[in-house]
Every structure is written in structure tokens, then in C-alpha cells.
Design a protein around this motif. Structure first.
Motif, short mmCIF file in Angstrom:
data_model
loop_
_atom_site.label_atom_id
_atom_site.label_comp_id
_atom_site.label_asym_id
_atom_site.label_seq_id
_atom_site.Cartn_x
_atom_site.Cartn_y
_atom_site.Cartn_z
N GLU A 97 0.86 -1.59 -0.13
CA GLU A 97 -0.20 0.01 -0.19
C GLU A 97 0.75 1.35 -0.11
OE1 GLU A 97 -3.03 -1.74 2.75
OE2 GLU A 97 -2.63 -0.35 3.35
N VAL A 98 1.68 1.22 0.94
CA VAL A 98 2.47 2.25 0.75
C VAL A 98 3.91 2.84 -0.33
CG1 VAL A 98 4.49 3.02 2.27
CG2 VAL A 98 3.31 2.47 3.51
N ARG A 153 5.05 3.99 -4.17
CA ARG A 153 3.77 4.18 -4.98
C ARG A 153 5.22 3.89 -6.16
NH1 ARG A 153 0.57 7.92 -4.15
NH2 ARG A 153 1.17 8.37 -6.50
N PHE A 154 6.11 2.53 -6.02
CA PHE A 154 6.79 2.43 -7.46
C PHE A 154 6.74 1.26 -7.61
CE2 PHE A 154 8.99 5.85 -5.05
CZ PHE A 154 8.26 7.02 -5.99
N SER A 155 5.79 0.05 -7.08
CA SER A 155 5.41 -1.15 -7.95
C SER A 155 6.35 -1.95 -6.92
CB SER A 155 4.97 -1.09 -9.29
OG SER A 155 3.55 -0.84 -8.93
N GLY A 176 9.93 3.45 2.38
CA GLY A 176 8.72 3.53 3.54
C GLY A 176 7.81 2.44 3.96
N LEU A 226 9.86 1.31 7.20
CA LEU A 226 9.55 2.21 8.14
C LEU A 226 7.66 1.99 8.29
CD1 LEU A 226 9.85 4.50 9.65
CD2 LEU A 226 8.40 6.11 7.31
N PHE A 227 7.10 1.23 7.59
CA PHE A 227 5.63 1.13 7.86
C PHE A 227 5.50 -0.62 8.39
CE2 PHE A 227 5.03 5.18 6.56
CZ PHE A 227 5.09 5.89 7.28
#
Lengths: 119, 287, 290
Positions: C75-76, C78-80, C101, C104-105
Motif C-alpha cells: 500500500e505504501v 508508489r513504485f510497484s 517507506g 518504516l511502516f
């Protein structure tokens, strides 16, 4: 069996779209060959990169078993393989004709990607 | 339908001038300019724009200062140092990764689609043309390159054209990769200098990595005949054929100043060499 | 003091100008080749490389023992570059921008990072000139992180001469940002003018003062000079076309080796830049080395 076919139009007599990740539409058909869903793939057509990956994930989320398309790059192939989706590449003609080939067992499934990574 | 992409590792070797001449000699091709951050082909072929579209790619973060409490969570996680100490995002540094958007406890960050250029479908005296202009400083040119190439294929299919002539991007990075993937043939224009040789070798390595057949044209061959020979040898080592060489000739610049292709200007040494090379392109590559 | 040498159009002589500027400055200069896709300064400078190190982007590695395939990383990103599929998480390192990201998440702390190599930075000396360049790995699309790694080697006590990539897109901006002055090299042709206009707008947008060197100034037409005049952009020098320079360059000789009289031209360019910047950093650099 659920079959996904990349398509240039919304109906079953549209020509197969040779692109996978950036196909205009993806039609999803049931085992009787009836269209059960039309996925508008515009968002992926315009995706930055990784269009094939996103399209592969889309099919995995929809529990598709077989994909029929023209070209399938390495990243998309990796995703489809992980999701257990079989791929028939280099398919042409209309969606109806391509699905008939799958039903009759005439189409062969790819064991590797048939194009290079796109950018 | 065949797609011939003309590239040059090094800039300024005459790639665009050669493309324009090929367009004139082919007479019935779809033209594409993939050098989207410094597009020049239009200067020689005068496209009349039929349709212009916006090109959006990626996102940029924007912080709503009314909501932001300056807690610094975003600044701590941003690896691109894109958020300054007054919580303004520098759009040049912002990579569009969205980590700040996810980390912000106040939901003060928005991700906005970034308008980064325009692309055009045009008509020229040599046939239809697809071209683009990336706004200065923008990235994603690889995606814009892919987009214009795809558009050209649509036009070629619709109008029954058998050839797509692509003026590719320089370098070996993202835009070039995007210019050549899936092409039928790549023609590299090289100049006989040590830099030209170095860049030719890098670009041949790139293209052969994609298993696309390559041929080479040496421009301004007489600047250094010795290196011209080395280029011919090097091309052979990469499995590339040398299609021909073009002498240094002021008539190329003269034609450019008149905004024409050199083969449109009557007989000249460079023009004649280009005509011979085009004949070889037709017989060896396109037939 | 940082001087970036850029050109909208490729092949206008940017590298020739950058290298000769550095050689004229001698021990005060540090030359940094940021044209990492096609680095050519080394061909003219013939540096002695003393050390090199790889540069990469941090990409995710998944600890399968900890991963519950919750899907948060997908989900986080953005670059697949990281994609949960069924009961596995796939990674595509060449799509990863290294934002961190996913790690981190990840609620399970199942993601660590490893470096994916983009290219190398090499450091050395060419006579009295300090030399740094980056070489992008062939087939690698992402130049800006490597350009930033080259620029991280800038020595503040030197006059840094940066050879920027051609064009006006992201890598160029990465290379010229932070410069005190930009030297734009162009040629007086319709192509040269068109690409100059684009690049000038990009660089003025960054708020960096600039001047133009018109190379092969007697070919083509006078539109470049007219443009500079109308935009009040100083022309730092005009270097006429010379077969000797072109031939010398082709064999790897510096412009001022082929035409030693141009040493004065480069000294003039430097004094024009000094005047235009009137920067304290310039004086500091000069004093430190004298």
C-alpha cells in the motif's frame, strides 16, 4: 476456471490487446466463456512504471486462473507465477477466438516472459 | 510494420539531422521524436500540431500549512531532504514516494499529480509525427518516451504505414532504455573521437543487452580517420554492422540554419553519403 | 565556489570547456564529472584514480520468518517495487527509489534494506587538479543518486567545476543545483538555440546566475547571440570553429592544448564569473590556495 483476456474494447468480439500491463481493458470470463467483468485499465495504461506488476496484482486479487494476452514482460510474469496464474502469450484475433483456443486446449501456456522489461 | 530507432551515446553527433534526412528519403514513415527533454527534430520538419495532450507523471507532496503542526515527523523520514525547516516541499527534490503522506499524524500532506509536459500528434511534409516536450527539470521522461512510441504505433497501424522512424534520446539511462526496448533495429550515430568511441561502446552494450540488432553510422569521419577505423572494429565486436560513414561537411549546418534536411538541398558530400546509407538501410534492414 | 558547466544540446563542447577551465585553474580546481551516463572528462584529463566506491539505493529485503503478508508495504510503495501476492511478498529492486517507506511502516519489522548498486564514484588527481567522476552501470536508469554521490565529494576550499549532463531534465537539475554560477555552452545553430532556451529557463528557475559560451561561434547564424542580448545573458566567450580543436579533441587533447592561445579566453571566462558572482566563497577559495 476464470479467464482474463487483455482487450482493446469492452465486448467479447473486440480484438485482443497485445499489451498486458498497459492493455486498454481486461475482460474476465467464466468457465462458460461469458464475460463476468470488464476492467477498465486506464489507470495502469498511464502508470509510471510497473504497469505489468499492477495488472498482475489486479488479476491475483480477482482470483483469475488463466491470462490470455500478447506480450508479457519479466516483472509481470513473476507476479503471475507467484499468484499461480497461467499465461498464454502471443494470442491475437478477437477475445472470443482467444478464449475458444483456451477452452479447446489448443493454446499453450508460457513458461517464461516473451518480451523484455518495458520502461 | 518496422520500427527503426536512431540513437547516439554522445550528444551532438548528428542523430537528428540524419533522422530528418531519412524521413525525407523514406517519404512514408511515421516520425517520432523521443529526445523529449531537448527535442530538435521539429526544427527541421515543421510539424503542424493536430492534437496536443497533457502529460502527467508521478506525484509531488504538498503540505497544508493550516493543518501542519510542525511536528517534524515528515522531515525525519524524508530521505530526499525535500521538506525544508518551514515545512515547504521542494518540488525539485521531492521523489513522490509518499512516505511523508503516510507518516503525518495530522493528515496535512497531499499528493498531487504532477503536470510534467505535453505531447503532440502532428502532420509534417514527410508524414505524421508524434513528439513531446518535457517541462524543464522534470523526470519520468522514460514514460513519456514510451507514450509517444506507443502513439506512433497506433497511427502507423491506423494509416497502414510500414515504417516508424524514431529519433531516440542520448545517453544510456532511462530515456534511452525507453527509446529502444522492443524496437526492430537500432542505428547508432557515432563521431570519431575517443569520447565518441567510449560512448558508442557503452550504448552498444546497452542495446545488445536487449538483444536488438544494431548498425552504426560514423559521422564526420575525416575528423579522425584512425578512430573511425577503431569504431568500425569496435562495432564488429558488438555484432553491429557499419552502414556507412559521412564526411564533415558545412552543408549540414547550412541546411540546419535553413531548417531543412541536408538531402533536400541538392547535391552535397554529406547528402550523397546519407543517400547511400539510406539505400543500405532499405536493403539490409527494412527488406 | 561551485561552477557548473551545462548545455541544453549535447555535443556542443561542454566537456571541452569544463576540462580547460579546470586546467587553467590548476591546483585551485576540483573537476567533478556529473555526466554519469556518458562520463568523458577522464578521456581528456587522464586522471590517476586513487580510490573508488560503489553507490547504490537501499532496497528492501524481507524476513520471511517475520512477514505475515499483511499487505501494508504494497500500500505504501508508489513504485510497484514491493508487491504482496498470495502468501508471498515480491520485490522488484530495479523499480525501488529507496524511500524506505516499506521498512518504516512494516508492523512486523520484517523488512531490512540492502544496497543495490547503481554505479561507481572514482576519485583521483589529474596533474594538480582534483578529479571525481561517476559511472552509471549500463542498463541502469536512475542517474540522480549517483550524481548526488559525486557532488557529495565537493571540497569547499576548492573551485569546483562540475561537468553536468546535457538536456534540461531531472539529472541536469540534480547536477547544477547548489552551484554559484552556471556556464551554458552552446553552438549558434537552430538546435543549439532551441535547447539553450529550454535549459536557460530551467536554470534561471533555480535562481542561479548564468553566462553563455558560444562554441564554434562562426558556424550557423547569429540567433544565439541575439537571444542572449534580448534576455540580458552575458556571453562569456565566443570560440570560433577550429579543425585543430576538433581533431585534438578526437584524440583526447584538451582545447587549450590544441589552441594554447585560448588559455587567455578561459582566464577571461573565469574573471567574468568572478565579477558576476562577486562571492566571498570565490575569494576564500583563491586565498586558501595561494
Amino acid at each position: 476456471m476464470r479467464i482474463a483476456v487483455t482487450s482493446t474494447g469492452k465486448d467479447i468480439d473486440s480484438p485482443v490487446d497485445p499489451r498486458f500491463g498497459r492493455a486498454r481493458y481486461i475482460l474476465i470470463l467464466d468457465e462458460k466463456g461469458t464475460v463476468s467483468e470488464v476492467v477498465d485499465n486506464t489507470a495502469n495504461v498511464n502508470a509510471l512504471k510497473g504497469a505489468g506488476i499492477q495488472a498482475g496484482k489486479l488479476l491475483a486479487d480477482r482470483k483469475v486462473d488463466v491470462l490470455v494476452t500478447g506480450h508479457c514482460g519479466p516483472n509481470a510474469f513473476t507476479v503471475l507465477e507467484a499468484a499461480g496464474i497461467k499465461v498464454a502469450v502471443q494470442q491475437s484475433g478477437t477475445v472470443r477466438q482467444a478464449v475458444a483456443k483456451i477452452m479447446s486446449g489448443e493454446a499453450e501456456f508460457a513458461d517464461k516472459p516473451n518480451v523484455e522489461a518495458h520502461w | 510494420m518496422r520500427e527503426l530507432v536512431i540513437i547516439s551515446g554522445k550528444g551532438g553527433t548528428g542523430k537528428t539531422s540524419l533522422t530528418a534526412s531519412f524521413a525525407c528519403l523514406a517519404a512514408d514513415a511515421v516520425l517520432v521524436d523521443c529526445d523529449v527533454d531537448a527535442a530538435d527534430l521539429h526544427i527541421l520538419v515543421h510539424p503542424e500540431v493536430k492534437c496536443a495532450e497533457e502529460f502527467r507523471g508521478g506525484v509531488k507532496a504538498i503540505i497544508d500549512r493550516g493543518i501542519c503542526t510542525e511536528c517534524a515527523a515528515c522531515r525525519e523520514v524524508c530521505r530526499f531532504n525535500a521538506i525544508d525547516d518551514s515545512y515547504v516541499v521542494n518540488p525539485v527534490s521531492c521523489e513522490g514516494c509518499g512516505v511523508c503522506f503516510h507518516v503525518c499524524p495530522e493528515k496535512a500532506v497531499e499528493l498531487e499529480e504532477n503536470l510534467c509536459g505535453r505531447w503532440f500528434v502532428s502532420e509534417t511534409r514527410f508524414g505524421p509525427m508524434v513528439h513531446a516536450a518535457l517541462f524543464p527539470g522534470e523526470e519520468n521522461s522514460g514514460k513519456l518516451v514510451a507514450l509517444v512510441r506507443n502513439q506512433a504505433k497506433v497511427i502507423a497501424r491506423r494509416e497502414g504505414k510500414s515504417l516508424i522512424l524514431v529519433d531516440g534520446a542520448p545517453g544510456v539511462g532511462c530515456p534511452v532504455i525507453s527509446s529502444v526496448t522492443g524496437a526492430d533495429h537500432v542505428l547508432v550515430v557515432a563521431e570519431p573521437s575517443l569520447s565518441g568511441l567510449h560512448d558508442l561502446e557503452r550504448v552498444c552494450k546497452l542495446v545488445s543487452g536487449f538483444r536488438i540488432p544494431i548498425s552504426v553510422v560514423v559521422n564526420k569521419r575525416d575528423i579522425n580517420p584512425l578512430i573511425t577505423e577503431r569504431i568500425e572494429a569496435s562495432a564488429g565486436n558488438h555484432g553491429a554492422q557499419v552502414l556507412g560513414t559521412v564526411p564533415y561537411d558545412d552543408s549540414v549546418i547550412k541546411a540546419m540554419v535553413q531548417r531543412r534536411a541536408v538531402v533536400e538541398n541538392g547535391l552535397s558530400a554529406a547528402g550523397n553519403a546519407v543517400r547511400e546509407i539510406w539505400d543500405r538501410v532499405k536493403t539490409r534492414i527494412l527488406s | 565556489m561551485i561552477i557548473s558547466v551545462a548545455s541544453g544540446k549535447g555535443g556542443t563542447g561542454k566537456t571541452s570547456i569544463a576540462t580547460s577551465l579546470a586546467v587553467v585553474l590548476g591546483s585551485r580546481a576540483q573537476l567533478l564529472d556529473c555526466d554519469v551516463e556518458e562520463p568523458n572528462c577522464h578521456i581528456l584529463m587522464k586522471p590517476l584514480i586513487e580510490k573508488s566506491f560503489p553507490v547504490g539505493v537501499p532496497v528492501p529485503v524481507i524476513d520471511k520468518g517475520r512477514c505475515t503478508v499483511c499487505g501494508r508495504c504494497g500500500e505504501v510503495c508508489r513504485f510497484s517495487a514491493i508487491v504482496p501476492i498470495g502468501d508471498v511478498v515480491l520485490t522488484f529492486p530495479e523499480l525501488c527509489h529507496g524511500c524506505g517507506g516499506c521498512a518504516l511502516f512494516c508492523p512486523e519489522k520484517a523488512i531490512t534494506e540492502t544496497l543495490r548498486e547503481l554505479g561507481v564514484v572514482e576519485i583521483g588527481t589529474a596533474g594538480p587538479v582534483d578529479f571525481v567522476h561517476g559511472r552509471l552501470r549500463i542498463g541502469e536508469a536512475m542517474a540522480p543518486p549517483l550524481i548526488r554521490a559525486v557532488k557529495a565529494k565537493i571540497k569547499s576550499e576548492k573551485i569546483a567545476i562540475i561537468d553536468a549532463p546535457p538536456g534540461a531534465s531531472c539529472p541536469v537539475i540534480t547536477a547544477v543545483s547548489g552551484a554559484d554560477f552556471v556556464v551554458m555552452v552552446t553552438e549558434p545553430t537552430p538546435f543549439g538555440l532551441h535547447d539553450l532556451q529550454i535549459a536557460v529557463n530551467a536554470i534561471l528557475g533555480l535562481g542561479i546566475p548564468l553566462g553563455v559560451v558560444v562554441n564554434r561561434s562562426d558556424i550557423g547564424d547569429s540567433a544565439v547571440q541575439d537571444f542572449c542580448q534580448s534576455r540580458r545573458i552575458p556571453i562569456l566567450a565566443e570560440i570560433p570553429h577550429s579543425r585543430r580543436i576538433a581533431e585534438g579533441y578526437s584524440s583526447g587533447h584538451l582545447l587549450i592544448e590544441s589552441e594554447p592561445s585560448h588559455r587567455a579566453t578561459f582566464l577571461k571566462i573565469l574573471s567574468e564569473i568572478e565579477l558576476a558572482t562577486a562571492g566571498t566563497s570565490w575569494r576564500r577559495a583563491s586565498c586558501a590556495s595561494s
